[in-house]
Motif scaffolding. Sequence first.
Motif, mmCIF file in Angstrom:
data_model
loop_
_atom_site.group_PDB
_atom_site.id
_atom_site.type_symbol
_atom_site.label_atom_id
_atom_site.label_comp_id
_atom_site.label_asym_id
_atom_site.label_seq_id
_atom_site.Cartn_x
_atom_site.Cartn_y
_atom_site.Cartn_z
ATOM 1 N N GLN A 109 0.788 -1.231 0.000
ATOM 2 C CA GLN A 109 0.000 0.000 0.000
ATOM 3 C C GLN A 109 0.820 1.281 0.000
ATOM 4 O OE1 GLN A 109 -1.584 -1.413 3.441
ATOM 5 N NE2 GLN A 109 -2.986 -2.806 2.424
ATOM 6 N N ILE A 110 2.032 1.231 0.534
ATOM 7 C CA ILE A 110 2.827 2.454 0.665
ATOM 8 C C ILE A 110 4.315 2.125 0.590
ATOM 9 C CG2 ILE A 110 2.801 2.336 3.180
ATOM 10 C CD1 ILE A 110 2.793 5.405 3.242
ATOM 11 N N ALA A 111 5.052 3.045 -0.017
ATOM 12 C CA ALA A 111 6.518 2.979 0.005
ATOM 13 C C ALA A 111 6.994 4.320 0.551
ATOM 14 C CB ALA A 111 7.062 2.753 -1.399
ATOM 15 N N ILE A 112 8.024 4.277 1.393
ATOM 16 C CA ILE A 112 8.566 5.506 1.974
ATOM 17 C C ILE A 112 10.081 5.411 2.007
ATOM 18 C CG2 ILE A 112 8.269 4.635 4.320
ATOM 19 C CD1 ILE A 112 7.798 7.584 5.199
ATOM 20 N N ASN A 113 10.719 6.510 1.624
ATOM 21 C CA ASN A 113 12.169 6.610 1.642
ATOM 22 C C ASN A 113 12.497 7.974 2.239
ATOM 23 O OD1 ASN A 113 14.714 7.753 0.040
ATOM 24 N ND2 ASN A 113 14.928 5.531 0.247
ATOM 25 N N GLU A 114 13.244 7.966 3.356
ATOM 26 C CA GLU A 114 13.625 9.211 4.022
ATOM 27 C C GLU A 114 15.127 9.428 3.856
ATOM 28 O OE1 GLU A 114 10.238 9.440 7.497
ATOM 29 O OE2 GLU A 114 12.136 8.439 7.985
ATOM 30 N N ARG A 115 15.464 10.615 3.358
ATOM 31 C CA ARG A 115 16.863 10.969 3.104
ATOM 32 C C ARG A 115 17.250 12.136 4.006
ATOM 33 N NH1 ARG A 115 15.589 10.962 -3.328
ATOM 34 N NH2 ARG A 115 14.893 8.786 -3.405
ATOM 35 N N ILE A 116 18.414 12.002 4.598
ATOM 36 C CA ILE A 116 18.886 12.988 5.563
ATOM 37 C C ILE A 116 20.336 13.366 5.238
ATOM 38 C CG2 ILE A 116 17.372 12.372 7.483
ATOM 39 C CD1 ILE A 116 19.559 10.390 8.377
ATOM 40 N N PRO A 117 20.790 14.515 5.729
ATOM 41 C CA PRO A 117 22.203 14.845 5.526
ATOM 42 C C PRO A 117 23.105 13.793 6.179
ATOM 43 C CG PRO A 117 20.977 16.806 6.148
ATOM 44 C CD PRO A 117 20.053 15.632 6.349
ATOM 45 N N ARG A 118 24.194 13.474 5.504
ATOM 46 C CA ARG A 118 25.166 12.507 6.033
ATOM 47 C C ARG A 118 25.556 12.928 7.457
ATOM 48 N NH1 ARG A 118 27.518 9.303 2.892
ATOM 49 N NH2 ARG A 118 27.446 10.680 1.078
ATOM 50 N N GLY A 119 25.571 11.965 8.374
ATOM 51 C CA GLY A 119 25.935 12.241 9.764
ATOM 52 C C GLY A 119 24.743 12.502 10.672
ATOM 53 N N GLU A 120 23.548 12.646 10.086
ATOM 54 C CA GLU A 120 22.340 12.849 10.895
ATOM 55 C C GLU A 120 21.532 11.556 10.916
ATOM 56 O OE1 GLU A 120 22.033 17.610 9.855
ATOM 57 O OE2 GLU A 120 20.250 16.386 9.622
ATOM 58 N N THR A 121 20.492 11.518 11.739
ATOM 59 C CA THR A 121 19.629 10.339 11.820
ATOM 60 C C THR A 121 18.190 10.758 11.526
ATOM 61 O OG1 THR A 121 19.050 10.607 14.161
ATOM 62 C CG2 THR A 121 21.111 9.405 13.670
ATOM 63 N N VAL A 122 17.324 9.765 11.335
ATOM 64 C CA VAL A 122 15.917 10.096 11.086
ATOM 65 C C VAL A 122 15.235 10.613 12.351
ATOM 66 C CG1 VAL A 122 15.617 8.584 9.087
ATOM 67 C CG2 VAL A 122 15.159 7.687 11.377
ATOM 68 N N GLU A 123 15.864 10.468 13.494
ATOM 69 C CA GLU A 123 15.343 11.058 14.734
ATOM 70 C C GLU A 123 15.911 12.462 14.954
ATOM 71 O OE1 GLU A 123 16.819 7.885 14.801
ATOM 72 O OE2 GLU A 123 14.891 6.868 14.670
ATOM 73 N N GLN A 124 17.160 12.664 14.618
ATOM 74 C CA GLN A 124 17.852 13.942 14.826
ATOM 75 C C GLN A 124 18.351 14.456 13.481
ATOM 76 O OE1 GLN A 124 18.189 15.557 17.831
ATOM 77 N NE2 GLN A 124 16.885 13.964 18.697
ATOM 78 N N TRP A 125 17.512 15.241 12.819
ATOM 79 C CA TRP A 125 17.860 15.741 11.487
ATOM 80 C C TRP A 125 17.606 17.241 11.403
ATOM 81 C CZ3 TRP A 125 13.482 17.796 9.194
ATOM 82 C CH2 TRP A 125 12.249 17.333 9.667
#
Length: 175
Positions: free
Chosen positions: A40-56
């Motif tokens: 039903q869904i696809a998700i891709n989260e991109r963040i700056p190198r060195g960060e996390t999906v919690e701390q971005w």
Amino acid sequence: MIRAIAAMMAVQAATVVLPERLEAPTPPGFVTGYDAHNTQIAINERIPRGETVEQWSRMITVQRFTGIARVGGHGFLDRLANGVKRSCQGASTTPIVDSVADGRAVASMRADCPLNSATGKAEVFFVKVFTGAADIHSVQYAFRSVPTAKDAAVAEAYLDSIALCPGSAKACAAS
């Protein structure tokens, strides 16, 4: 906040394999922090190198919602805007802008949350939604602060570079 709102919007739908592909390359300096998909869904989260999906500080979220094209990009963003306003006190959104790109309906807007209760920080995102043959494709460029005019221009230029193309990467490059 983005992932939670997206989950609220997911709709049960039959899996449909379609010959279309969202061309949304990862910008230099960004890495994939989260990637998941089901029928039903696809998700891709991109963040700056060195960060996390919690701390971005910035995040690009690419999503595909299977089988909900009938909602349309405008309807999708209307629901998203309402969800943002319900979940963030004082939130605002720009009017939804409807357009057409390569024969496909496209809708876009900006959302500002002055204080995300989960992080204690502002969260602002720019979003562009493509209505495919059967699916909705969404790309968001988010900031965990109020972006400068230069940062906003970078986000908008990135979203303007995205294309919904028929078929494979080769077909996308040829269109």
